[in-house]
Design a protein around this motif. Structure first.
Motif, PDB file in Angstrom:
ATOM      1  N   SER A   1      49.026  63.172  -3.660  1.00  0.00           N
ATOM      2  CA  SER A   1      48.804  61.738  -3.894  1.00  0.00           C
ATOM      3  C   SER A   1      48.005  61.078  -2.784  1.00  0.00           C
ATOM      4  O   SER A   1      47.503  59.960  -2.962  1.00  0.00           O
ATOM      5  N   THR A   2      47.872  61.726  -1.615  1.00  0.00           N
ATOM      6  CA  THR A   2      47.061  61.149  -0.540  1.00  0.00           C
ATOM      7  C   THR A   2      45.583  61.142  -0.881  1.00  0.00           C
ATOM      8  O   THR A   2      44.822  60.328  -0.351  1.00  0.00           O
ATOM      9  N   GLY A   3      45.152  62.077  -1.733  1.00  0.00           N
ATOM     10  CA  GLY A   3      43.732  62.206  -2.029  1.00  0.00           C
ATOM     11  C   GLY A   3      42.945  62.908  -0.937  1.00  0.00           C
ATOM     12  O   GLY A   3      41.720  63.015  -1.019  1.00  0.00           O
ATOM     13  N   LEU A   4      43.629  63.409   0.078  1.00  0.00           N
ATOM     14  CA  LEU A   4      42.962  64.089   1.195  1.00  0.00           C
ATOM     15  C   LEU A   4      42.800  65.574   0.887  1.00  0.00           C
ATOM     16  O   LEU A   4      43.759  66.238   0.491  1.00  0.00           O
ATOM     17  N   GLN A   5      41.609  66.090   1.093  1.00  0.00           N
ATOM     18  CA  GLN A   5      41.340  67.495   0.809  1.00  0.00           C
ATOM     19  C   GLN A   5      42.234  68.409   1.647  1.00  0.00           C
ATOM     20  O   GLN A   5      42.770  69.402   1.155  1.00  0.00           O
ATOM     21  N   ARG A   6      42.386  68.082   2.899  1.00  0.00           N
ATOM     22  CA  ARG A   6      43.202  68.918   3.788  1.00  0.00           C
ATOM     23  C   ARG A   6      44.653  68.929   3.338  1.00  0.00           C
ATOM     24  O   ARG A   6      45.337  69.963   3.385  1.00  0.00           O
TER      25      ARG A   6
ATOM     26  N   LEU B   1      53.950  69.893 -10.203  1.00  0.00           N
ATOM     27  CA  LEU B   1      53.003  70.756 -10.923  1.00  0.00           C
ATOM     28  C   LEU B   1      51.983  69.923 -11.696  1.00  0.00           C
ATOM     29  O   LEU B   1      50.810  70.312 -11.817  1.00  0.00           O
ATOM     30  N   GLN B   2      52.394  68.795 -12.224  1.00  0.00           N
ATOM     31  CA  GLN B   2      51.444  67.915 -12.889  1.00  0.00           C
ATOM     32  C   GLN B   2      50.431  67.353 -11.900  1.00  0.00           C
ATOM     33  O   GLN B   2      49.247  67.206 -12.230  1.00  0.00           O
ATOM     34  N   GLN B   3      50.881  67.068 -10.699  1.00  0.00           N
ATOM     35  CA  GLN B   3      49.958  66.608  -9.667  1.00  0.00           C
ATOM     36  C   GLN B   3      48.962  67.708  -9.304  1.00  0.00           C
ATOM     37  O   GLN B   3      47.776  67.450  -9.077  1.00  0.00           O
ATOM     38  N   TYR B   4      49.459  68.936  -9.244  1.00  0.00           N
ATOM     39  CA  TYR B   4      48.573  70.074  -8.989  1.00  0.00           C
ATOM     40  C   TYR B   4      47.498  70.167 -10.066  1.00  0.00           C
ATOM     41  O   TYR B   4      46.299  70.308  -9.776  1.00  0.00           O
ATOM     42  N   ALA B   5      47.924  70.086 -11.313  1.00  0.00           N
ATOM     43  CA  ALA B   5      46.974  70.186 -12.427  1.00  0.00           C
ATOM     44  C   ALA B   5      45.969  69.040 -12.398  1.00  0.00           C
ATOM     45  O   ALA B   5      44.776  69.231 -12.692  1.00  0.00           O
ATOM     46  N   LYS B   6      46.422  67.856 -12.039  1.00  0.00           N
ATOM     47  CA  LYS B   6      45.522  66.714 -11.972  1.00  0.00           C
ATOM     48  C   LYS B   6      44.460  66.914 -10.899  1.00  0.00           C
ATOM     49  O   LYS B   6      43.275  66.595 -11.106  1.00  0.00           O
ATOM     50  N   CYS B   7      44.866  67.461  -9.762  1.00  0.00           N
ATOM     51  CA  CYS B   7      43.919  67.671  -8.659  1.00  0.00           C
ATOM     52  C   CYS B   7      42.936  68.795  -8.952  1.00  0.00           C
ATOM     53  O   CYS B   7      41.772  68.737  -8.541  1.00  0.00           O
ATOM     54  N   HIS B   8      43.381  69.813  -9.676  1.00  0.00           N
ATOM     55  CA  HIS B   8      42.539  70.994  -9.892  1.00  0.00           C
ATOM     56  C   HIS B   8      41.797  70.953 -11.226  1.00  0.00           C
ATOM     57  O   HIS B   8      40.913  71.779 -11.449  1.00  0.00           O
ATOM     58  N   GLY B   9      42.160  70.033 -12.107  1.00  0.00           N
ATOM     59  CA  GLY B   9      41.443  69.869 -13.363  1.00  0.00           C
ATOM     60  C   GLY B   9      41.382  71.138 -14.181  1.00  0.00           C
ATOM     61  O   GLY B   9      42.387  71.818 -14.384  1.00  0.00           O
ATOM     62  N   THR B  10      40.216  71.492 -14.654  1.00  0.00           N
ATOM     63  CA  THR B  10      40.052  72.669 -15.515  1.00  0.00           C
ATOM     64  C   THR B  10      40.312  73.968 -14.782  1.00  0.00           C
ATOM     65  O   THR B  10      40.463  75.011 -15.419  1.00  0.00           O
TER      66      THR B  10
ATOM     67  N   LEU C   1      46.969  72.134   1.868  1.00  0.00           N
ATOM     68  CA  LEU C   1      48.296  72.427   2.406  1.00  0.00           C
ATOM     69  C   LEU C   1      49.316  72.506   1.277  1.00  0.00           C
ATOM     70  O   LEU C   1      50.174  73.398   1.251  1.00  0.00           O
ATOM     71  N   ALA C   2      49.221  71.598   0.323  1.00  0.00           N
ATOM     72  CA  ALA C   2      50.138  71.621  -0.820  1.00  0.00           C
ATOM     73  C   ALA C   2      49.936  72.886  -1.656  1.00  0.00           C
ATOM     74  O   ALA C   2      50.911  73.491  -2.130  1.00  0.00           O
ATOM     75  N   ASP C   3      48.684  73.292  -1.831  1.00  0.00           N
ATOM     76  CA  ASP C   3      48.381  74.479  -2.637  1.00  0.00           C
ATOM     77  C   ASP C   3      49.105  75.723  -2.119  1.00  0.00           C
ATOM     78  O   ASP C   3      49.512  76.591  -2.900  1.00  0.00           O
ATOM     79  N   ARG C   4      49.264  75.807  -0.809  1.00  0.00           N
ATOM     80  CA  ARG C   4      49.891  76.987  -0.210  1.00  0.00           C
ATOM     81  C   ARG C   4      51.337  77.149  -0.652  1.00  0.00           C
ATOM     82  O   ARG C   4      51.910  78.241  -0.562  1.00  0.00           O
ATOM     83  N   HIS C   5      51.962  76.068  -1.128  1.00  0.00           N
ATOM     84  CA  HIS C   5      53.374  76.103  -1.474  1.00  0.00           C
ATOM     85  C   HIS C   5      53.622  76.242  -2.967  1.00  0.00           C
ATOM     86  O   HIS C   5      54.777  76.341  -3.405  1.00  0.00           O
ATOM     87  N   LEU C   6      52.543  76.262  -3.750  1.00  0.00           N
ATOM     88  CA  LEU C   6      52.683  76.422  -5.194  1.00  0.00           C
ATOM     89  C   LEU C   6      53.413  77.706  -5.579  1.00  0.00           C
ATOM     90  O   LEU C   6      54.288  77.683  -6.452  1.00  0.00           O
ATOM     91  N   PRO C   7      53.086  78.863  -4.972  1.00  0.00           N
ATOM     92  CA  PRO C   7      53.770  80.100  -5.369  1.00  0.00           C
ATOM     93  C   PRO C   7      55.285  80.024  -5.246  1.00  0.00           C
ATOM     94  O   PRO C   7      56.008  80.577  -6.084  1.00  0.00           O
TER      95      PRO C   7
END
Length: 580
Positions: free
Chosen positions: A466-471, A513-522, A475-481
């Motif tokens: 939700s920050t909109g910051l790439q960094r 997970l919905q936030q993840y999908a929103k950030c990564h799109g297709t 960091l969030a992506d690393r915790h998806l697994p």
């Protein structure tokens, strides 16, 4: 499925709006607590057993009614039995000569506490180096006659509370920052009960310590609006000869006026500030109502240095009541809600709140709960959930801040990102090493170690995306697994892999997970979509079977105390997205 989900969320939204009070806030409803009830009854009995006979008898009846079959108690009706709730209730009923035989057997046989030394050893081992709760528990046992010797109870150096507040962080006190009232009251009682060669010298500090205690007590009489802390202070003062003192009498007034109609006390009066901020972030309101709610939240901002811990003006606490203290999580929550309600339009309260958060930030770059750099115990250390929440609040408001604040805010954001990157935990799972975060305030009582990694990971992922910051996104992506690996066969999530699924945690996980999908799109992984759909199916099943609003103790409050809040299920659900 989207139509079903919308129907469920619409009903949840209506239930939330129906709970709103005339002042524009939500009070929520905290679970009744055997711990709060037992210590409140005990304190009122010591203060005046005749004057408070109705409250004492009502509390005893409630305790006996909610006793588990084995003769023990948990922190809430939905919680398993534990040592703390059982021992404190044991002490109260023993003192009042109301102790059930099954409880005597449980303490003697199940806890295997057949001697005073075993009781003392058991309590100290359970809480470890944090004496915030273990010493008051043992003190109450001594007052009840459950243990006869005060010698093995670790001393509380009440004299240190008379030192200038700014020196507390250097004194290595045995309690967390919010427990200074207990440090004073318990310490004075210990001093009066254990005479040593230093007793005459220590007596010289009693008057100034009592004065400090008086200044710490809020107008409503309840320290932190919490029955346990207030009752511990009151019983110690009564036992020290201060029954008529204003602190004791105001504490008794608080206890009398916060008892529920069934005779019980909650763990805290309410979390009105916190749940109102959560509601402000997730509800769809009309413009006039958004403005009204924004004003309500702004009005609850602290306007002066707080008398309890010396916190600067500009923060928010968990309730609008006088016993509340500004803290990092509630301040961030208010700022995030205001960004939604004000549609990003700056006002002075925002600047004050951002400055307050910057002033709270620890030297290591992370955010504590109450006080900067105060100590090494959990509530005064930097924690990932509070840090990420502050990161979100600052990121949302950064671009509209006055120049005098913006530079400091940028540096603060950078330091928080560095801290979060260096403080992710590694969890072993199926021979894999996965990244996770363990939150401070929320646990899972069904997990073997009581930790709630799913809440930590899901909440931080939500904040970071939700920050909109790439960094922050990386960091969030690393915790998806980790989050995907914890999904249960029923589609839901518990606090860790294999822990029973819960509405609160499933809603949190699906939102992340919905936030993840929103950030990564297709580019979003199909596995994520499957997990989202499975989580929604679990929630819909709970809805159709009438289990959506059942209480789920999630909070690990103070020192290992569980509670549930009726609004958590609803407010966490309302963050879910539909495709409409």
């Amino acid at each position: 499925m989207n139509a079903e989900l919308k129907q469920m969320l619409d009903e949840v939204g209506r239930k939330v709006m129906a709970l709103r009070r005339n002042n524009g806030m939500w009070n929520g409803y905290l679970s009744s607590s055997p711990i709060s009830t037992s210590v409140s009854v005990f304190a009122l009995h010591l203060i005046d057993p005749v004057k408070y006979r109705n409250e004492i008898d009502g509390g005893v009846r409630w305790l006996l009614t909610c006793m588990k079959p084995e003769g023990a108690w948990g922190d809430s009706d939905e919680s398993p039995v534990n040592m703390t709730a059982t021992l404190l209730t044991y002490a109260t009923l023993y003192k009042l000569d109301k102790l059930p035989i099954p409880t005597q057997r449980y303490v003697h046989d199940t806890l295997n506490w057949k001697s005073e030394d075993q009781i003392v050893d058991g309590v100290l081992k359970y809480y470890g180096t944090d004496l915030t709760f273990s010493v008051p528990i043992l003190m109450m046992c001594a007052l009840a006659g459950v243990i006869s010797s005060w010698k093995r109870i670790p001393p509380f150096p009440f004299e240190l509370a008379t030192m200038p507040r700014q020196t507390f962080r250097y004194l290595n006190l045995p309690v967390v920052s919010y427990a200074i009232p207990a440090l004073i009251a318990v310490g004075i009682l210990q001093h009066r009960r254990r005479k040593t060669l230093l007793s005459p010298m220590r007596e010289l500090f009693v008057a100034s310590a009592m004065h400090r205690l008086t200044t710490l007590q809020p107008e409503g009489g309840g320290f932190l609006e919490a029955a346990p802390l207030t009752a511990f202070v009151a019983m110690c003062l009564a036992a020290s000869g201060y029954t008529g003192h204003e602190v004791t009498q105001r504490a008794a007034w608080f206890l009398k006026h916060t008892v529920r109609s069934d005779g019980s006390w909650p763990i805290d009066t309410n979390l009105a500030g916190w749940v109102t901020s959560l509601a402000g972030r997730v509800l769809t309101l009309q413009p006039s109502d958004r403005a009204r709610l924004a004003k309500v939240i702004c009005d609850n901002q602290t306007k002066a240095v707080h008398p309890f811990n010396g916190a600067d003006a500009g923060g928010w606490g968990w309730t609008n009541l006088t016993g509340s203290v500004p803290d990092g999580d509630d301040t961030s929550g208010a700022l995030v809600a205001l960004h939604t309600l004000l549609e990003g339009q700056f006002r002075n309260e925002i600047g004050h709140g951002i400055r307050w958060l910057i002033g709270l930030q620890n030297r290591d770059g992370g955010m504590p709960t109450f006080c900067r750099g105060w100590g090494k115990l959990p509530f005064d250390r930097s924690s990932p959930d509070i840090t990420a929440h502050a990161l979100l609040a600052m990121s949302l408001w950064h671009d509209v801040l006055p120049d005098e604040i913006k530079g400091k805010c940028s540096r603060s954001i950078e330091r928080m990102l560095v801290w979060l990157e260096g403080n992710s935990q590694t969890v072993e799972m199926n021979e894999a090493r996965l990244c996770a975060w363990s939150p401070l305030w929320f646990g899972d009582q069904d997990a073997s170690d009581e930790r709630n990694y799913v809440y930590g990971v899901a909440t931080l992922m939500d904040y970071l995306y939700s920050t909109g910051l790439q960094r922050a996104r990386l960091l969030a992506d690393r915790h998806l697994p980790f989050l995907l690996a914890c999904r249960n066969a029923d589609g839901g999530w518990g606090g860790n892999r294999g822990v029973p699924s819960k509405v609160t945690l499933t809603a949190k996980a699906v939102c992340a997970l919905q936030q993840y999908a929103k950030c990564h799109g297709t580019n979003a992984d199909a596995v994520v979509a499957t997990a989202v759909n499975g989580g929604i199916d679990f929630l819909l099943n709970m809805y159709h079977t009438g289990q959506l609003f059942r209480r789920e103790p999630i909070g690990l409050y103070f020192s290992r105390l569980w509670y549930s809040e009726d609004m958590y299920n609803m407010l966490f659900l309302l963050k879910l997205k539909t495709d409409e």
